[in-house]
Every structure is written in C-alpha cells, then in structure tokens.
Design a protein around this motif. Structure first.
Motif, PDB file in Angstrom:
ATOM      1  N   ILE A  59      -4.958   2.196   8.596  1.00 20.74           N
ATOM      2  CA  ILE A  59      -4.538   1.449   7.405  1.00 20.74           C
ATOM      3  C   ILE A  59      -3.729   2.351   6.477  1.00 20.74           C
ATOM      4  CG2 ILE A  59      -5.376   0.340   5.297  1.00 20.74           C
ATOM      5  CD1 ILE A  59      -7.710  -0.770   7.063  1.00 20.74           C
ATOM      6  N   ARG A  65      -2.470  -3.639   9.271  1.00 20.40           N
ATOM      7  CA  ARG A  65      -2.404  -4.463   8.058  1.00 20.40           C
ATOM      8  C   ARG A  65      -3.586  -5.410   7.932  1.00 20.40           C
ATOM      9  NH1 ARG A  65       2.318  -7.828   7.527  1.00 20.40           N
ATOM     10  NH2 ARG A  65       1.304  -8.283   5.567  1.00 20.40           N
ATOM     11  N   THR A  92      -5.584   2.904  -2.135  1.00 20.60           N
ATOM     12  CA  THR A  92      -5.675   1.575  -2.730  1.00 20.60           C
ATOM     13  C   THR A  92      -4.799   0.623  -1.924  1.00 20.60           C
ATOM     14  OG1 THR A  92      -3.843   1.988  -4.262  1.00 20.60           O
ATOM     15  CG2 THR A  92      -6.081   2.472  -5.062  1.00 20.60           C
ATOM     16  N   ALA A  93      -5.065  -0.664  -2.063  1.00 19.82           N
ATOM     17  CA  ALA A  93      -4.266  -1.693  -1.387  1.00 19.82           C
ATOM     18  C   ALA A  93      -4.436  -3.002  -2.136  1.00 19.82           C
ATOM     19  CB  ALA A  93      -4.714  -1.851   0.061  1.00 19.82           C
ATOM     20  N   ASP A  94      -3.535  -3.926  -1.865  1.00 23.00           N
ATOM     21  CA  ASP A  94      -3.672  -5.287  -2.370  1.00 23.00           C
ATOM     22  C   ASP A  94      -4.250  -6.146  -1.255  1.00 23.00           C
ATOM     23  OD1 ASP A  94      -2.570  -4.746  -4.889  1.00 23.00           O
ATOM     24  OD2 ASP A  94      -0.542  -4.971  -4.113  1.00 23.00           O
ATOM     25  N   LEU A 135      -4.048  -6.872   4.147  1.00 19.63           N
ATOM     26  CA  LEU A 135      -3.763  -5.830   3.165  1.00 19.63           C
ATOM     27  C   LEU A 135      -2.266  -5.596   3.058  1.00 19.63           C
ATOM     28  CD1 LEU A 135      -6.468  -3.262   4.346  1.00 19.63           C
ATOM     29  CD2 LEU A 135      -6.647  -4.895   2.457  1.00 19.63           C
ATOM     30  N   GLU A 136      -1.802  -5.416   1.835  1.00 18.74           N
ATOM     31  CA  GLU A 136      -0.398  -5.082   1.584  1.00 18.74           C
ATOM     32  C   GLU A 136      -0.336  -3.957   0.571  1.00 18.74           C
ATOM     33  OE1 GLU A 136       1.792  -8.543   0.360  1.00 18.74           O
ATOM     34  OE2 GLU A 136       1.707  -9.447   2.348  1.00 18.74           O
ATOM     35  N   ASP A 137       0.815  -3.332   0.471  1.00 21.98           N
ATOM     36  CA  ASP A 137       1.085  -2.271  -0.502  1.00 21.98           C
ATOM     37  C   ASP A 137      -0.005  -1.199  -0.485  1.00 21.98           C
ATOM     38  OD1 ASP A 137       2.619  -0.979  -2.369  1.00 21.98           O
ATOM     39  OD2 ASP A 137       1.792  -2.072  -4.075  1.00 21.98           O
ATOM     40  N   VAL A 138      -0.295  -0.703   0.705  1.00 28.59           N
ATOM     41  CA  VAL A 138      -1.317   0.341   0.872  1.00 28.59           C
ATOM     42  C   VAL A 138      -0.767   1.666   0.366  1.00 28.59           C
ATOM     43  CG1 VAL A 138      -2.694   1.620   2.554  1.00 28.59           C
ATOM     44  CG2 VAL A 138      -2.351  -0.843   2.831  1.00 28.59           C
ATOM     45  N   ARG A 139      -1.568   2.360  -0.433  1.00 31.52           N
ATOM     46  CA  ARG A 139      -1.179   3.647  -0.994  1.00 31.52           C
ATOM     47  C   ARG A 139      -2.297   4.669  -0.750  1.00 31.52           C
ATOM     48  NH1 ARG A 139      -0.329  -0.597  -3.655  1.00 31.52           N
ATOM     49  NH2 ARG A 139      -2.258  -0.478  -4.806  1.00 31.52           N
TER      50      ARG A 139
END
Length: 163
Positions: A59, A65, A92-94, A135-139
């Motif tokens: 991830i 995703r 973190t993630a959305d 999950l999107e915009d994983v940082r």
C-alpha cells in the motif's frame, strides 16, 4: 510518546510529527456541518487502520489500492495507516469506498488492485476477505510516529493528538 528503534531524529522526526499535527489542525478547522468524511476530530475522531505485513508495504509503495477485509466499512476520509505489531503510524490515506461482497470472478479480475496471488484466492482463508476498502492518495510518513494502542483494538484505533 515512546521512541521506536530506528526512528529518525532531528529534521526528519520533526517533519513526520509536523505532518500529523498539521492534519489534526486541518481537520479541526473544518466546519461542523460537513459529512462524516470531513468531520472534526471531536465529532468523528481520526482513525488508524491496522494492516498486516506485507500488505502495508504494498500500500505504502503504491502497488496496492484495495485493502481486503471480511466486512464492509462506513468509515470514509483520511485515515492513518498502522503496521501491525509496530505501534507506529507509517502513513496516511483517503478511504474513499467500500466494495463488496465481491465474487470470485470480480476478485480474479481485480488482482492488480488487491495483490492477492491467484493461488491464494482459492484458499478458504482468503475467500472470507471479499470486501475491498478502496484507498487513494496514500502518503508514507518520513519517519514512523508512535501512538497509544487501545487494548483489544484489532482493526481500527482511535488516535488522539499528543502535542
């Protein structure tokens, strides 16, 4: 907060803690009338999702995703990503959607999203994990951030700011 073995110090430590602190400030500044995925921490606290290895590595590297789970979730918005057994927030993630239950055919067709090997998809253990948490915009954080683990928490941890 307890220290982690290998945790960075100096500027890297400060950057990791500042990112999480900025997130808490951002969320707490949002208007109260927004839907739950944009709610303030006092109305809908920041949640941390506990993810086993090697899935969390996939991830955080952007190779996966979908986090596969045995049930759907109503949780939406930014979440912390916690490595199982580390006691640390790694990223973190959305969390944008919860799909399922998915059929065997759908799971085989989405292998690139969930990264479960085709031979494992047929196992009895894997068949119960038929809900995809999208999950999107994983940082990935520059350095792990220790957190206080609630007794008995296995999937979600409610995170409190400690600044």
């Amino acid at each position: 907060m307890r220290r982690l073995r290998g945790e960075l110090q100096g500027p890297a430590w400060l950057a990791a803690h500042c990112e999480l602190a900025c997130f808490f400030l951002y969320v707490s500044a949002l208007p109260a009338g927004l839907p739950p995925d944009h709610a303030r921490p006092d109305l809908f606290p920041l949640k941390g999702l506990i993810i086993d290895w090697p899935h969390i590595d996939h991830i955080l590297a952007g190779r996966k995703r979908w986090e596969m789970r045995p049930a759907a979730t109503r949780q939406r918005g930014m979440i912390a990503l916690i490595g199982k057994g580390t006691g640390a927030i790694l990223g973190t993630a959305d969390l944008v959607d919860s799909l399922g239950p998915l059929t065997d055919y759908e799971l085989r067709g989405a292998q690139a999203l969930h990264r479960i090997a085709p031979d494992r998809l047929r196992s009895a253990a894997a068949t119960r994990y038929n809900h995809a948490w999208v999950l999107e915009d994983v940082r990935r954080l520059p350095a792990p951030i220790a957190y206080r683990h609630s007794p008995g928490a296995m999937t979600w941890v409610t995170l409190e700011p400690e600044f």
